[in-house]
Scaffold this active site. Structure first.
Site, PDB file in Angstrom:
ATOM      1  N   TYR A  43      -2.710  43.105 -14.197  1.00  0.00           N
ATOM      2  CA  TYR A  43      -1.932  41.877 -13.152  1.00  0.00           C
ATOM      3  C   TYR A  43      -1.206  42.970 -12.595  1.00  0.00           C
ATOM      4  CZ  TYR A  43      -4.444  37.931 -14.832  1.00  0.00           C
ATOM      5  OH  TYR A  43      -5.736  37.095 -14.918  1.00  0.00           O
ATOM      6  N   ARG A  53      -2.546  44.317  -9.608  1.00  0.00           N
ATOM      7  CA  ARG A  53      -3.342  43.267  -8.719  1.00  0.00           C
ATOM      8  C   ARG A  53      -2.097  42.813  -7.707  1.00  0.00           C
ATOM      9  NH1 ARG A  53      -6.068  38.698 -11.017  1.00  0.00           N
ATOM     10  NH2 ARG A  53      -6.679  37.823  -8.149  1.00  0.00           N
ATOM     11  N   VAL A  85      -4.448  33.812  -5.782  1.00  0.00           N
ATOM     12  CA  VAL A  85      -3.368  34.187  -6.284  1.00  0.00           C
ATOM     13  C   VAL A  85      -2.443  35.022  -5.483  1.00  0.00           C
ATOM     14  CG1 VAL A  85      -3.616  33.258  -8.438  1.00  0.00           C
ATOM     15  CG2 VAL A  85      -3.835  36.242  -7.909  1.00  0.00           C
ATOM     16  N   HIS A 136      -3.934  27.781  -9.465  1.00  0.00           N
ATOM     17  CA  HIS A 136      -4.411  29.447 -10.515  1.00  0.00           C
ATOM     18  C   HIS A 136      -2.831  29.950 -10.658  1.00  0.00           C
ATOM     19  CE1 HIS A 136      -9.268  28.601 -10.384  1.00  0.00           C
ATOM     20  NE2 HIS A 136      -9.088  27.696 -10.396  1.00  0.00           N
ATOM     21  N   GLY A 166     -14.768  31.126   1.838  1.00  0.00           N
ATOM     22  CA  GLY A 166     -14.404  32.002   0.906  1.00  0.00           C
ATOM     23  C   GLY A 166     -14.583  32.334  -1.056  1.00  0.00           C
ATOM     24  N   THR A 167     -15.273  30.673  -1.252  1.00  0.00           N
ATOM     25  CA  THR A 167     -15.207  30.252  -2.549  1.00  0.00           C
ATOM     26  C   THR A 167     -17.014  29.918  -3.111  1.00  0.00           C
ATOM     27  OG1 THR A 167     -14.954  28.778  -4.777  1.00  0.00           O
ATOM     28  CG2 THR A 167     -14.703  28.797  -2.217  1.00  0.00           C
TER      29      THR A 167
HETATM   30  N1  APR Z   1     -16.249  36.162   4.884  1.00  0.00           N
HETATM   31  C1  APR Z   1     -15.948  34.987   3.586  1.00  0.00           C
HETATM   32  N2  APR Z   1     -16.596  35.008   2.318  1.00  0.00           N
HETATM   33  C2  APR Z   1     -16.616  36.093   1.268  1.00  0.00           C
HETATM   34  C3  APR Z   1     -15.948  37.080   2.251  1.00  0.00           C
HETATM   35  C4  APR Z   1     -15.617  37.758   4.120  1.00  0.00           C
HETATM   36  N3  APR Z   1     -14.846  38.586   4.595  1.00  0.00           N
HETATM   37  N4  APR Z   1     -16.162  38.269   1.658  1.00  0.00           N
HETATM   38  C5  APR Z   1     -17.262  37.523   0.332  1.00  0.00           C
HETATM   39  N5  APR Z   1     -17.509  36.339   0.390  1.00  0.00           N
HETATM   40  C6  APR Z   1     -16.957  34.955  -0.106  1.00  0.00           C
HETATM   41  C7  APR Z   1     -18.595  35.720  -1.281  1.00  0.00           C
HETATM   42  O1  APR Z   1     -19.637  35.396  -0.498  1.00  0.00           O
HETATM   43  C8  APR Z   1     -18.256  34.314  -2.320  1.00  0.00           C
HETATM   44  O2  APR Z   1     -18.726  33.040  -1.850  1.00  0.00           O
HETATM   45  O3  APR Z   1     -16.431  34.516  -1.172  1.00  0.00           O
HETATM   46  C9  APR Z   1     -16.640  34.384  -2.309  1.00  0.00           C
HETATM   47  C10 APR Z   1     -16.295  35.072  -3.581  1.00  0.00           C
HETATM   48  O4  APR Z   1     -16.734  34.212  -4.272  1.00  0.00           O
HETATM   49  P1  APR Z   1     -15.983  34.619  -6.300  1.00  0.00           P
HETATM   50  O5  APR Z   1     -15.808  35.902  -6.164  1.00  0.00           O
HETATM   51  O6  APR Z   1     -16.547  33.404  -6.625  1.00  0.00           O
HETATM   52  O7  APR Z   1     -14.398  34.016  -6.276  1.00  0.00           O
HETATM   53  P2  APR Z   1     -13.768  32.360  -5.889  1.00  0.00           P
HETATM   54  O8  APR Z   1     -14.834  31.393  -5.417  1.00  0.00           O
HETATM   55  O9  APR Z   1     -12.606  33.055  -5.306  1.00  0.00           O
HETATM   56  O10 APR Z   1     -13.349  32.335  -7.625  1.00  0.00           O
HETATM   57  C11 APR Z   1     -13.238  31.273  -8.088  1.00  0.00           C
HETATM   58  O11 APR Z   1     -12.983  32.287 -10.464  1.00  0.00           O
HETATM   59  O12 APR Z   1     -12.234  34.220 -12.139  1.00  0.00           O
HETATM   60  C12 APR Z   1     -11.448  32.893 -11.338  1.00  0.00           C
HETATM   61  O13 APR Z   1      -9.970  32.477 -11.387  1.00  0.00           O
HETATM   62  C13 APR Z   1     -10.421  33.246 -10.075  1.00  0.00           C
HETATM   63  O14 APR Z   1      -9.349  32.098  -8.529  1.00  0.00           O
HETATM   64  C14 APR Z   1     -11.180  32.631  -9.323  1.00  0.00           C
HETATM   65  C15 APR Z   1     -12.002  31.996  -9.222  1.00  0.00           C
END
Ligand code: APR
Length: 234
Positions: free
Chosen positions: A59, A62, A94, A110, A176-177
């Site tokens: 952390y 990060r 975060v 989170h 972005g998730t």
């Molecule tokens: N623009 C838009 N979307 C994007 C980009 C971009 N430049 N780059 C990546 N992505 C998308 C990917 O296609 C994916 O769907 O962002 C998403 C990232 O997914 P994860 O890496 O799983 O991240 P997230 O969904 O935020 O993870 C959720 O998991 O580990 C835990 O606590 C952690 O908050 C996190 C949670």
């Protein structure tokens, strides 16, 4: 009891992909954090108990990267919505980049890297920005300081409040998730049928029911969508 839909309310549910173009790694993409670190070792209470120094180092790195990163055009576009709408941001991130882009109403599911907290049942929290936390560095209650971040298996914060906000939004933007971590991912189910629902990501295994999928980078998709929404507000 479902809340009234507020015509001027927008809820943004964001994930790591929103900050990818600010240079911060996501979790599950090709070079994601969970491909380079064991989440069990650095993001669980068990990992903390077994090797707190490894967790603190993870952390600390990060926290410094987040502090050195800058909000990107997507963060800034989302912040611009405040001028014409009642915007609530519910973020899994975060990194603090929403606030640094100027967004005022941010709910952190989170936690936040820029804060540390004690390890007592009712911990005190301290804003530390980019400063590292070391083993032996104690909270004023005498307990070891730890990142103010929610680990797997720990309670996610503000979920009831977040669900109410999603249920009362006329527009919901998910950006972005991967929607692979619960309970955060369950928030999309609270979006109302009559709300405009959009999801932006590079790829989605499954697009949530009722959502329009806008594939592409957040820094190109989100500003264009925001421009449309701002024109509609005039
Ligand atoms: N623009 C838009 N979307 C994007 C980009 C971009 N430049 N780059 C990546 N992505 C998308 C990917 O296609 C994916 O769907 O962002 C998403 C990232 O997914 P994860 O890496 O799983 O991240 P997230 O969904 O935020 O993870 C959720 O998991 O580990 C835990 O606590 C952690 O908050 C996190 C949670």
């Amino acid at each position: 009891m479902k809340p009234e839909v507020q015509p001027n309310k927008i809820v943004v549910l964001s994930g790591a992909g929103l900050s990818a173009e600010s240079g911060l790694p996501t979790f599950r993409d090709a070079n994601g954090l969970w491909n380079n670190f064991s989440l069990e070792e650095v993001a669980t209470p068990q990992g903390w108990a077994a090797n707190p120094e490894a967790v603190l180092a993870f952390y600390n790195e990060r926290r410094l990267s987040a502090y050195q990163a800058a909000p990107n055009a997507a963060h800034q576009a989302i912040a611009a919505l405040d001028a014409a709408y009642d915007v609530v941001i519910i973020t899994q991130n975060v990194d603090g980049l929403h606030e640094r882009a100027g967004s005022r109403n941010v709910i952190h599911l989170h936690g936040q890297l820029a804060w540390a907290r004690g390890t007592s049942p009712l911990p005190k929290r301290y804003r530390i920005d980019a400063a590292p936390v070391s083993l032996g560095q104690l909270c004023e209650d005498g307990t070891q300081l730890r990142p103010n971040v929610v680990w797997f298996g720990e309670d996610v914060q503000h979920m009831d409040e977040a669900r109410q906000h999603v249920a009362s939004a006329a527009r919901v933007l998910v950006v972005g998730t991967s929607l692979s971590v619960f309970p955060a991912a369950s928030l999309v189910k609270a979006a109302r049928g009559r709300a405009q629902k959009v999801i932006n990501s590079l790829a989605m295994k499954r697009v949530p029911f009722g959502f329009t999928f806008l594939p592409g980078k957040a820094t190109s998709i989100v500003p264009a969508l925001v421009q449309t929404w701002l024109e509609q507000a005039r």
